[in-house]
Scaffold this motif. Sequence first.
Motif, short mmCIF file in Angstrom:
data_model
loop_
_atom_site.label_atom_id
_atom_site.label_comp_id
_atom_site.label_asym_id
_atom_site.label_seq_id
_atom_site.Cartn_x
_atom_site.Cartn_y
_atom_site.Cartn_z
N VAL A 1 0.87 -1.18 0.00
CA VAL A 1 0.00 0.00 0.00
C VAL A 1 0.89 1.22 0.00
N PHE A 2 0.88 1.94 -1.11
CA PHE A 2 1.85 3.00 -1.33
C PHE A 2 1.70 4.13 -0.32
N GLU A 3 0.46 4.62 -0.09
CA GLU A 3 0.31 5.81 0.74
C GLU A 3 0.67 5.56 2.20
N SER A 4 0.44 4.36 2.71
CA SER A 4 0.78 4.06 4.10
C SER A 4 2.13 3.36 4.22
N GLU A 5 2.76 3.05 3.11
CA GLU A 5 4.06 2.36 3.09
C GLU A 5 4.03 1.10 3.95
N THR A 6 3.03 0.26 3.70
CA THR A 6 2.93 -1.00 4.41
C THR A 6 2.99 -2.15 3.41
N ALA A 7 3.75 -3.17 3.76
CA ALA A 7 3.89 -4.36 2.92
C ALA A 7 3.48 -5.58 3.74
N THR A 8 2.65 -6.43 3.15
CA THR A 8 2.16 -7.62 3.84
C THR A 8 2.37 -8.84 2.95
N TYR A 9 2.97 -9.87 3.54
CA TYR A 9 3.20 -11.12 2.81
C TYR A 9 2.22 -12.17 3.32
N SER A 10 1.60 -12.90 2.39
CA SER A 10 0.71 -14.01 2.73
C SER A 10 0.98 -15.16 1.78
N PRO A 11 0.90 -16.38 2.26
CA PRO A 11 1.03 -17.52 1.35
C PRO A 11 -0.18 -17.58 0.42
N VAL A 12 0.04 -18.09 -0.78
CA VAL A 12 -1.05 -18.22 -1.74
C VAL A 12 -2.03 -19.28 -1.24
N SER A 13 -3.31 -18.96 -1.33
CA SER A 13 -4.36 -19.88 -0.94
C SER A 13 -5.25 -20.17 -2.14
N LYS A 14 -5.59 -21.45 -2.34
CA LYS A 14 -6.48 -21.81 -3.45
C LYS A 14 -7.89 -21.29 -3.20
N ILE A 15 -8.25 -21.11 -1.94
CA ILE A 15 -9.55 -20.57 -1.58
C ILE A 15 -9.34 -19.17 -1.00
N ARG A 16 -9.89 -18.17 -1.66
CA ARG A 16 -9.78 -16.78 -1.19
C ARG A 16 -10.83 -15.95 -1.89
N LEU A 17 -11.00 -14.73 -1.42
CA LEU A 17 -11.88 -13.79 -2.09
C LEU A 17 -11.20 -13.27 -3.36
N PRO A 18 -11.97 -12.83 -4.34
CA PRO A 18 -11.35 -12.26 -5.54
C PRO A 18 -10.53 -11.01 -5.20
N ASP A 19 -9.42 -10.85 -5.91
CA ASP A 19 -8.64 -9.62 -5.80
C ASP A 19 -8.48 -9.03 -7.20
N ALA A 20 -7.67 -7.99 -7.31
CA ALA A 20 -7.55 -7.28 -8.60
C ALA A 20 -7.08 -8.20 -9.72
N SER A 21 -6.27 -9.19 -9.41
CA SER A 21 -5.76 -10.08 -10.46
C SER A 21 -6.87 -10.92 -11.08
N ASP A 22 -7.94 -11.16 -10.34
CA ASP A 22 -9.04 -11.99 -10.85
C ASP A 22 -9.96 -11.23 -11.79
N LEU A 23 -9.84 -9.89 -11.80
CA LEU A 23 -10.71 -9.09 -12.66
C LEU A 23 -10.01 -8.65 -13.94
N LEU A 24 -8.80 -9.12 -14.17
CA LEU A 24 -8.16 -8.89 -15.47
C LEU A 24 -8.96 -9.64 -16.53
N PRO A 25 -9.09 -9.11 -17.74
CA PRO A 25 -9.84 -9.86 -18.76
C PRO A 25 -9.24 -11.23 -19.02
N THR A 26 -7.93 -11.36 -18.84
CA THR A 26 -7.25 -12.64 -19.08
C THR A 26 -7.68 -13.70 -18.08
N THR A 27 -7.59 -13.40 -16.78
CA THR A 27 -7.94 -14.38 -15.76
C THR A 27 -9.46 -14.54 -15.64
N PHE A 28 -10.19 -13.45 -15.79
CA PHE A 28 -11.65 -13.50 -15.68
C PHE A 28 -12.24 -14.40 -16.76
#
Length: 358
Positions: free
Chosen positions: A114-141
């Motif tokens: 998050v650029f404005e707050s300068e916070t970085a968060t690492y999480s392991p990839v999960s097969k079950i999760r809520l949609p994020d920005a990558s899921d709304l790309l025309p390619t993945t969608f």
Amino acid sequence: MSARWLVVLLTAAAFVATPLLISARPAAPSDISAAELAARISRSAPVGWSGYVETAGALQVPDSDSFATLVQLLGENTRLRVWWRSPDDWRVDRIRSTGETDLFRQGGGIVRWVFESETATYSPVSKIRLPDASDLLPTTFARSLLQGVQESELASLPARRVAGINAAGLRLTPNQKVTTVGHVDIWADPVSGLPLQVQLYGVGEQRPVITTTLRQLKLGAPPETTTHFSLPESVRVAYEPSVDVAAAANAFAPYDLPPSLAGLSSRNGVDPGAVGVYGRGPTTLIALPLRGQVARPLRQQLQDRGDARTTDVGTFVPVGPVELLITPFRGHGGAFLLAGTVTSETLQQAAAELLERQ
């Protein structure tokens, strides 16, 4: 106005108008069949590319801290910069008037910056999760919507110019009676199969409820440095074991959901854990156990809506082609959230089946 400034203005106007004229130019007809185009789209995940994506969503998802990203992605216009090297090596920057949030996929992990707050968060990839920005790309969608598609559900559409490419088109009309999706229109590069534009329509709707379009495109894998997260000095990376409420529930909730629900089979063909995703193509149903502190405010939001209905199996509301239902509280004050592009009758049947298992 001097002649020199007139030349400058005309030159600038030409630079602005040229891409508009190119995109407005009629596309050359395509002779690729809808079935073959769908097959190429499904195989396009390894295709490298970079570009600029615009999305438009018209779904008024209930505003909740646990689902804040969904509110923004599905109910607002979004601008995304993308660098895609492979399905497990990419970067998506979501640009908003209030700041920028970047997602970096690096193998088995996701970094959220998050650029404005300068916070970085690492999480392991999960097969079950809520949609994020990558899921709304025309390619993945597009690839997600075509999962499990039947050839009889496909028809060709006239080609159109998208991102400077003569894009071949197809229409997916699901033949499932339980679906609330009328049809999905997809245009893709006929050579690489890379999807360029997707429009999803609810049953009986004349306008798409979700549109995602590649406005600028450069084919070919971008440099490795573009998808690598470089940690700024004085910033530490926080660790979150689960990327969102769905991933956390699937990892830690003490439930084992059935392999099918309301007549819909598990989407990936594998018996689900605590969170179940069912259906195929654009017809999807998710069953998610919620803790009491998450379920209570969400239930209240649903009940406060004018179109809310309450039955023995829960409170449910329609959000465009998406139906939401939260069950009555069960042991320890929790509840099940069911959501999907299925009819309210299907959602209530699914809720009744889950409640019978308690």
